[in-house]
Design a protein around this motif. Structure first.
Motif, PDB file in Angstrom:
ATOM      1  N   VAL A  58      57.085   7.525 -54.151  1.00 18.82           N
ATOM      2  CA  VAL A  58      56.668   8.926 -54.152  1.00 18.82           C
ATOM      3  C   VAL A  58      57.744   9.767 -53.469  1.00 18.82           C
ATOM      4  O   VAL A  58      58.240   9.411 -52.398  1.00 18.82           O
ATOM      5  CB  VAL A  58      55.314   9.100 -53.426  1.00 18.82           C
ATOM      6  N   VAL A  59      58.096  10.879 -54.103  1.00 19.93           N
ATOM      7  CA  VAL A  59      59.057  11.837 -53.540  1.00 19.93           C
ATOM      8  C   VAL A  59      58.319  13.157 -53.329  1.00 19.93           C
ATOM      9  O   VAL A  59      57.689  13.678 -54.260  1.00 19.93           O
ATOM     10  CB  VAL A  59      60.265  12.041 -54.468  1.00 19.93           C
ATOM     11  N   ILE A  60      58.389  13.698 -52.102  1.00 20.37           N
ATOM     12  CA  ILE A  60      57.596  14.885 -51.748  1.00 20.37           C
ATOM     13  C   ILE A  60      58.502  15.970 -51.166  1.00 20.37           C
ATOM     14  O   ILE A  60      59.099  15.773 -50.103  1.00 20.37           O
ATOM     15  CB  ILE A  60      56.514  14.534 -50.702  1.00 20.37           C
ATOM     16  N   PRO A  61      58.619  17.135 -51.836  1.00 16.99           N
ATOM     17  CA  PRO A  61      59.326  18.249 -51.198  1.00 16.99           C
ATOM     18  C   PRO A  61      58.462  18.860 -50.095  1.00 16.99           C
ATOM     19  O   PRO A  61      57.270  19.108 -50.293  1.00 16.99           O
ATOM     20  CB  PRO A  61      59.543  19.244 -52.345  1.00 16.99           C
ATOM     21  N   VAL A  62      59.060  19.074 -48.929  1.00 17.83           N
ATOM     22  CA  VAL A  62      58.366  19.714 -47.806  1.00 17.83           C
ATOM     23  C   VAL A  62      59.278  20.842 -47.336  1.00 17.83           C
ATOM     24  O   VAL A  62      60.251  20.611 -46.618  1.00 17.83           O
ATOM     25  CB  VAL A  62      58.095  18.715 -46.656  1.00 17.83           C
ATOM     26  N   HIS A  63      58.957  22.056 -47.736  1.00 16.52           N
ATOM     27  CA  HIS A  63      59.868  23.170 -47.494  1.00 16.52           C
ATOM     28  C   HIS A  63      59.079  24.437 -47.175  1.00 16.52           C
ATOM     29  O   HIS A  63      57.942  24.608 -47.640  1.00 16.52           O
ATOM     30  CB  HIS A  63      60.743  23.406 -48.732  1.00 16.52           C
ATOM     31  N   THR A  64      59.695  25.322 -46.405  1.00 20.40           N
ATOM     32  CA  THR A  64      59.011  26.577 -46.051  1.00 20.40           C
ATOM     33  C   THR A  64      58.781  27.473 -47.257  1.00 20.40           C
ATOM     34  O   THR A  64      58.031  28.434 -47.181  1.00 20.40           O
ATOM     35  CB  THR A  64      59.828  27.346 -44.999  1.00 20.40           C
ATOM     36  N   GLN A  65      59.411  27.180 -48.389  1.00 24.74           N
ATOM     37  CA  GLN A  65      59.119  27.906 -49.622  1.00 24.74           C
ATOM     38  C   GLN A  65      57.638  27.776 -49.977  1.00 24.74           C
ATOM     39  O   GLN A  65      57.058  28.642 -50.613  1.00 24.74           O
ATOM     40  CB  GLN A  65      59.987  27.372 -50.772  1.00 24.74           C
ATOM     41  N   HIS A  66      57.020  26.680 -49.540  1.00 25.94           N
ATOM     42  CA  HIS A  66      55.595  26.430 -49.783  1.00 25.94           C
ATOM     43  C   HIS A  66      54.770  26.749 -48.533  1.00 25.94           C
ATOM     44  O   HIS A  66      53.747  26.100 -48.282  1.00 25.94           O
ATOM     45  CB  HIS A  66      55.377  24.968 -50.188  1.00 25.94           C
ATOM     46  N   TYR A  67      55.197  27.740 -47.789  1.00 30.54           N
ATOM     47  CA  TYR A  67      54.620  28.026 -46.471  1.00 30.54           C
ATOM     48  C   TYR A  67      53.095  28.093 -46.497  1.00 30.54           C
ATOM     49  O   TYR A  67      52.412  27.520 -45.644  1.00 30.54           O
ATOM     50  CB  TYR A  67      55.187  29.349 -45.939  1.00 30.54           C
ATOM     51  N   ILE A  68      52.543  28.782 -47.494  1.00 29.12           N
ATOM     52  CA  ILE A  68      51.094  29.017 -47.528  1.00 29.12           C
ATOM     53  C   ILE A  68      50.309  27.715 -47.684  1.00 29.12           C
ATOM     54  O   ILE A  68      49.143  27.626 -47.315  1.00 29.12           O
ATOM     55  CB  ILE A  68      50.739  30.004 -48.665  1.00 29.12           C
ATOM     56  N   LEU A  69      50.955  26.678 -48.226  1.00 34.42           N
ATOM     57  CA  LEU A  69      50.257  25.406 -48.455  1.00 34.42           C
ATOM     58  C   LEU A  69      50.744  24.283 -47.540  1.00 34.42           C
ATOM     59  O   LEU A  69      50.450  23.116 -47.794  1.00 34.42           O
ATOM     60  CB  LEU A  69      50.406  24.984 -49.917  1.00 34.42           C
ATOM     61  N   LEU A  70      51.474  24.635 -46.499  1.00 35.71           N
ATOM     62  CA  LEU A  70      51.904  23.607 -45.543  1.00 35.71           C
ATOM     63  C   LEU A  70      50.747  23.313 -44.597  1.00 35.71           C
ATOM     64  O   LEU A  70      50.563  23.963 -43.568  1.00 35.71           O
ATOM     65  CB  LEU A  70      53.136  24.084 -44.776  1.00 35.71           C
ATOM     66  N   GLN A  71      49.936  22.315 -44.971  1.00 35.22           N
ATOM     67  CA  GLN A  71      48.735  21.967 -44.214  1.00 35.22           C
ATOM     68  C   GLN A  71      48.669  20.458 -44.028  1.00 35.22           C
ATOM     69  O   GLN A  71      49.153  19.685 -44.851  1.00 35.22           O
ATOM     70  CB  GLN A  71      47.480  22.460 -44.952  1.00 35.22           C
ATOM     71  N   ARG A  72      48.041  20.073 -42.924  1.00 38.49           N
ATOM     72  CA  ARG A  72      48.007  18.669 -42.546  1.00 38.49           C
ATOM     73  C   ARG A  72      47.341  17.792 -43.597  1.00 38.49           C
ATOM     74  O   ARG A  72      47.885  16.749 -43.982  1.00 38.49           O
ATOM     75  CB  ARG A  72      47.284  18.511 -41.205  1.00 38.49           C
ATOM     76  N   ASN A  73      46.162  18.184 -44.072  1.00 38.65           N
ATOM     77  CA  ASN A  73      45.463  17.306 -45.014  1.00 38.65           C
ATOM     78  C   ASN A  73      46.177  17.230 -46.358  1.00 38.65           C
ATOM     79  O   ASN A  73      46.085  16.228 -47.073  1.00 38.65           O
ATOM     80  CB  ASN A  73      44.002  17.725 -45.191  1.00 38.65           C
ATOM     81  N   VAL A  99      52.262  19.565 -40.166  1.00 37.30           N
ATOM     82  CA  VAL A  99      51.558  18.661 -39.248  1.00 37.30           C
ATOM     83  C   VAL A  99      50.652  19.448 -38.295  1.00 37.30           C
ATOM     84  O   VAL A  99      49.547  19.020 -37.964  1.00 37.30           O
ATOM     85  CB  VAL A  99      52.574  17.805 -38.464  1.00 37.30           C
ATOM     86  N   ARG A 100      51.105  20.621 -37.863  1.00 36.63           N
ATOM     87  CA  ARG A 100      50.333  21.417 -36.893  1.00 36.63           C
ATOM     88  C   ARG A 100      49.188  22.200 -37.522  1.00 36.63           C
ATOM     89  O   ARG A 100      48.235  22.571 -36.838  1.00 36.63           O
ATOM     90  CB  ARG A 100      51.263  22.415 -36.185  1.00 36.63           C
ATOM     91  N   THR A 101      49.258  22.469 -38.816  1.00 33.13           N
ATOM     92  CA  THR A 101      48.300  23.383 -39.455  1.00 33.13           C
ATOM     93  C   THR A 101      47.132  22.627 -40.048  1.00 33.13           C
ATOM     94  O   THR A 101      47.296  21.827 -40.977  1.00 33.13           O
ATOM     95  CB  THR A 101      48.997  24.204 -40.558  1.00 33.13           C
ATOM     96  N   GLN A 102      45.952  22.869 -39.502  1.00 34.10           N
ATOM     97  CA  GLN A 102      44.733  22.292 -40.051  1.00 34.10           C
ATOM     98  C   GLN A 102      44.010  23.345 -40.873  1.00 34.10           C
ATOM     99  O   GLN A 102      43.868  24.495 -40.452  1.00 34.10           O
ATOM    100  CB  GLN A 102      43.810  21.798 -38.943  1.00 34.10           C
ATOM    101  N   GLN A 103      43.556  22.938 -42.049  1.00 31.56           N
ATOM    102  CA  GLN A 103      42.837  23.878 -42.910  1.00 31.56           C
ATOM    103  C   GLN A 103      41.545  24.300 -42.218  1.00 31.56           C
ATOM    104  O   GLN A 103      40.708  23.475 -41.877  1.00 31.56           O
ATOM    105  CB  GLN A 103      42.526  23.228 -44.261  1.00 31.56           C
ATOM    106  N   SER A 104      41.408  25.589 -42.007  1.00 31.86           N
ATOM    107  CA  SER A 104      40.233  26.079 -41.277  1.00 31.86           C
ATOM    108  C   SER A 104      39.204  26.731 -42.195  1.00 31.86           C
ATOM    109  O   SER A 104      38.106  27.039 -41.760  1.00 31.86           O
ATOM    110  CB  SER A 104      40.681  27.102 -40.217  1.00 31.86           C
TER     111      SER A 104
END
Length: 738
Positions: free
Chosen positions: A679-694, A720-725
């Motif tokens: 599995v290859v996963i992009p993790v970038h601030t371009q996806h800021y709104i969806l950067l969530q832990r789960n 890692v810090r952002t939990q969906q509230s």
């Protein structure tokens, strides 16, 4: 030095250039967008030796047709002289050559150049009348039997109706791309149905939103503050809220949201809500705080039905005969050749007593071991076991781990095309003693209710899933609500077993779930130690996208001798952006499958060999949301694309290709219930709104042999810090706890 030959466009005679009316035969369709209707054509005009370029908007066009155009001549800086049409009309060609070209253009399913020539040779200019009114005569044509005759007649009738729908849509200034689906939904009464209530399009046709339906309504003269618009708007807002996972919404907040979207007075919207309640299209209920919640009726019935089914199912004796659990535990440990941990033994003890049980936990905590142990014990007691999961890939994996047949829930319930309903329901229950439902976190309330009403009351059911993963794509949080209701036996596993702990994928998944950053392999002499979990740093999105393509196309296949189509999956948080699924799919398609027969539809290029995913449940075809397959054939004469899935081969009409999307890269939501070797996963601030832990946790746990993150440390830290509230609004937990 290379010299390029200068080309010029020969101007039409001045007298012709002054004309605002043009007629002629379509020689060639240079470009035609089925979505917007925009077309560029070469038209043979009487009196002119060379065909002229005509541009304009028309729903459907084919070579050979006779074209009438109203407009004006202009000189395009790039393409030269053109006739820009403000109005275009077509009629069937009246010459034998034109008829043959028209029928052979691929416009009519079942007729290609070969059969077009045969039809014209036998029937001449009467061919259209024969197809329309005397189709039995088609059997005189060599090669046309009863099956092809029926197919040609149906395709001809369908073509005429779809063309009328396209004309209707274009006249109201909207895209024609969904005309075929409108026809499939409403048949020959499509235009009549839409004119009676244009908002039915938003309710019934996938891909047509409220804005499009509203635009048609406004064109038809429906007032901005009309009751019909307000009523449709309320249902549209509720339907949109289900896409955020809500089953219901507070009455006052619903009125305010609808008022904002429609820009009409509060009183009209409130009256629309009351009308929906009176007509029983909406249902009002109250939560434990006394707040009024509004449901779409189908979701209310699903939620109350599931709660009632589960409460009833939890009562009564367990279907298995009495079990000496201590002896059973000793026996099953010998069978699985493992010493079960105390928590696992407790879970097995509970499973043979509880009619409804939940097993939850992350990767490596022994869920599969517990399930297999339970199944060995109950099967030894001659209990009939039924295994199912929400998706095909999850069902396949379940079958591999249990050694028992497993089906998707849809196939377990058996859809009946004749009635449009599942064969198994409250009146015709499923057969079985113990039902095991894996990947239960994926279940939305509608599918859960469809399953629960078909479960026999004497049966036991074991729900297995990871409650910390993303909730279902559809409305509700069924697994979480069942746990929080306090009504059922819950086994929550937390201990990562020694063998699993050797995997960095598993240990880092648990770290992320606990809000801790992952740990990377140590470097020695500039090289990272062997691991199954890596992070590759790229600040620029374009560089990250290029690296992902390189990993999938070259590095991973070369290093591990694998097939990039079957063994590697790119999983990304969202559709849009350079690192979104859409852009990555185009880049990966160009890298992995650049050549071959292809067709463009709905903004995508579909090519033989492409990896594609089914995006919606299609009960008629027996393929469901999330099924992945490969395109094996394109047939221009039949206007079909053939896709081979794991369980079957399916043909799609060209106009049905909006059901398929390229799946070299998929969203995290679409990956749920599946496992992939790499599995290859992009993790970038371009996806800021969806950067969530789960979301990150779910993506990482899809990897079996290796996970590679590509992006920035900043984005990883945010995720890692952002939990969906955001809380999904529903009353299931309350209903279960009654």
């Amino acid at each position: 030095m290379t010299y390029r030959k200068k080309t010029t466009t020969k101007p039409v005679p001045a007298a012709v250039a002054r004309e605002t009316h043009l007629t002629g035969s379509v020689e060639r369709v240079t470009f035609h967008s089925e979505e917007t209707g925009f077309a560029v054509m070469k038209v043979k005009v009487r009196g002119l030796r060379e065909p002229v370029a005509v541009v304009g908007t028309i729903p459907n066009i084919a070579p050979g047709e006779w074209l009438e155009a109203e407009g004006r001549w202009l000189v395009d800086p790039k393409h030269g002289q053109q006739f820009k049409a403000e109005q275009l009309r077509t009629t069937h060609p009246d010459t034998l050559e034109g008829i043959e070209r028209y029928l052979g253009s691929g416009l009519i399913k079942g007729i290609g150049p070969v059969y077009a020539e045969k039809l014209v040779k036998v029937f001449g200019k009467d061919v259209f009348d024969v197809i329309d009114n005397r189709s039995a005569l088609l059997l005189k044509v060599p090669g046309i039997g009863p099956g092809r005759r029926t197919a040609i007649k149906e395709a001809w009738a369908e073509h005429k109706v779809v063309r009328d729908i396209m004309t209707f849509l274009l006249s109201h200034g909207v895209s024609t791309a969904r005309a075929f689906r409108i026809y499939k939904t409403y048949g020959e009464k499509a235009i009549e149905t839409v004119m009676a209530d244009p908002y039915c399009l938003a309710r019934d046709i996938r891909g047509i939103g409220f804005r499009t339906a509203d635009q048609i309504a406004r064109h038809m003269g429906i007032a901005e503050d009309s009751d019909i618009r307000a009523r449709a708007g309320v249902e549209h807002v509720l339907q949109a809220l289900t896409q955020d996972g809500h089953c219901a919404y507070p009455r006052q907040a619903l009125i305010e949201e609808t008022e904002k979207i429609l820009d009409i007075p509060t009183a009209i919207v409130a009256a629309a809500v009351d009308h929906g309640l009176e007509q029983q299209r909406l249902v009002q209920d109250t939560d434990r705080h006394g707040e009024a919640l509004i449901y779409l009726r189908a979701l209310y019935q699903a939620e109350t039905g599931f709660a009632a089914d589960m409460r009833a199912l939890a009562t009564g004796p367990h279907p298995c005969p009495p079990i000496d659990i201590d002896k059973a535990l000793q026996w099953v440990q010998e069978q699985v050749q493992l010493e079960l941990a105390p928590a696992q033994q407790d879970a097995i003890r509970a499973a043979v007593r509880s009619k409804v049980m939940i097993i939850t936990g992350g990767p490596g905590v022994g869920k599969t071991t517990i399930v297999n142990s339970i199944l060995k014990i109950v099967r030894a007691k001659k209990c009939r076991v039924v295994c199912a999961a929400p998706t095909g890939r999850a069902a396949k994996r379940m079958s591999e781990t249990t050694g028992l047949p497993a089906k998707t829930i849809h196939r377990l319930l058996e859809f009946d095309p004749q009635t449009g309903r599942f064969k198994h329901d409250a009146d015709k229950k499923l057969t079985g003693d113990v039902f095991v439902i894996d990947e239960a976190s994926m279940l939305d309330i509608v599918l859960a209710a469809q399953l629960s009403r078909a479960l026999p009351r004497r049966a036991a059911v074991i729900w297995v899933g990871d409650v910390d993963q993303l909730p279902s794509v559809g409305p509700g949080t069924v697994l979480r609500d069942m746990i929080e209701s306090g009504r059922f036996q819950v086994c929550r596993l937390t201990e990562v077993f020694r063998q699993a702990a050797q995997s960095a994928i598993i240990t880092n998944a648990h770290r992320i779930n606990q809000g801790q950053l992952p740990v990377w392999p140590e470097k020695t002499e500039g090289k990272a130690a062997p691991s199954d979990f890596y992070f590759i740093h790229h600040e620029e999105p374009e560089a990250a996208a290029a690296r992902i393509v390189g990993l999938v196309k070259d590095f991973l296949p070369r290093r591990f001798h694998l097939d990039p189509f079957n063994h590697v999956q790119v999983i990304t948080p969202m559709q849009r952006g350079v690192l979104g699924a859409r852009a990555l799919n185009q880049a990966l398609q160009a890298a992995l499958n650049p050549h071959g027969e292809s067709i463009e539809r709905f903004g995508y290029t579909y090519r033989v060999g492409d990896k594609v995913m089914q995006m919606v449940n299609d009960y008629q075809k027996d393929v469901f949301n999330g099924d992945i397959g490969r395109i094996t054939r394109l047939q221009s004469e039949e206007r079909t694309v053939t896709v081979r899935f794991e369980h079957r081969t399916v043909d799609y009409d060209y106009q049905e290709l909006d059901e398929l999307a390229l799946s070299y890269a998929i969203t995290v939501h679409k990956s749920q219930g599946s496992e992939y070797p790499f599995v290859v996963i992009p993790v970038h601030t371009q996806h800021y709104i969806l950067l969530q832990r789960n979301l990150l946790y779910t993506a990482i746990t899809r990897g079996k042999k290796m996970v590679l993150l590509v992006g920035t440390s900043k984005a990883l830290g945010i995720a890692v810090r952002t939990q969906q509230s955001k809380q999904r609004l529903a009353l299931l937990a309350e209903r279960l706890g009654i």
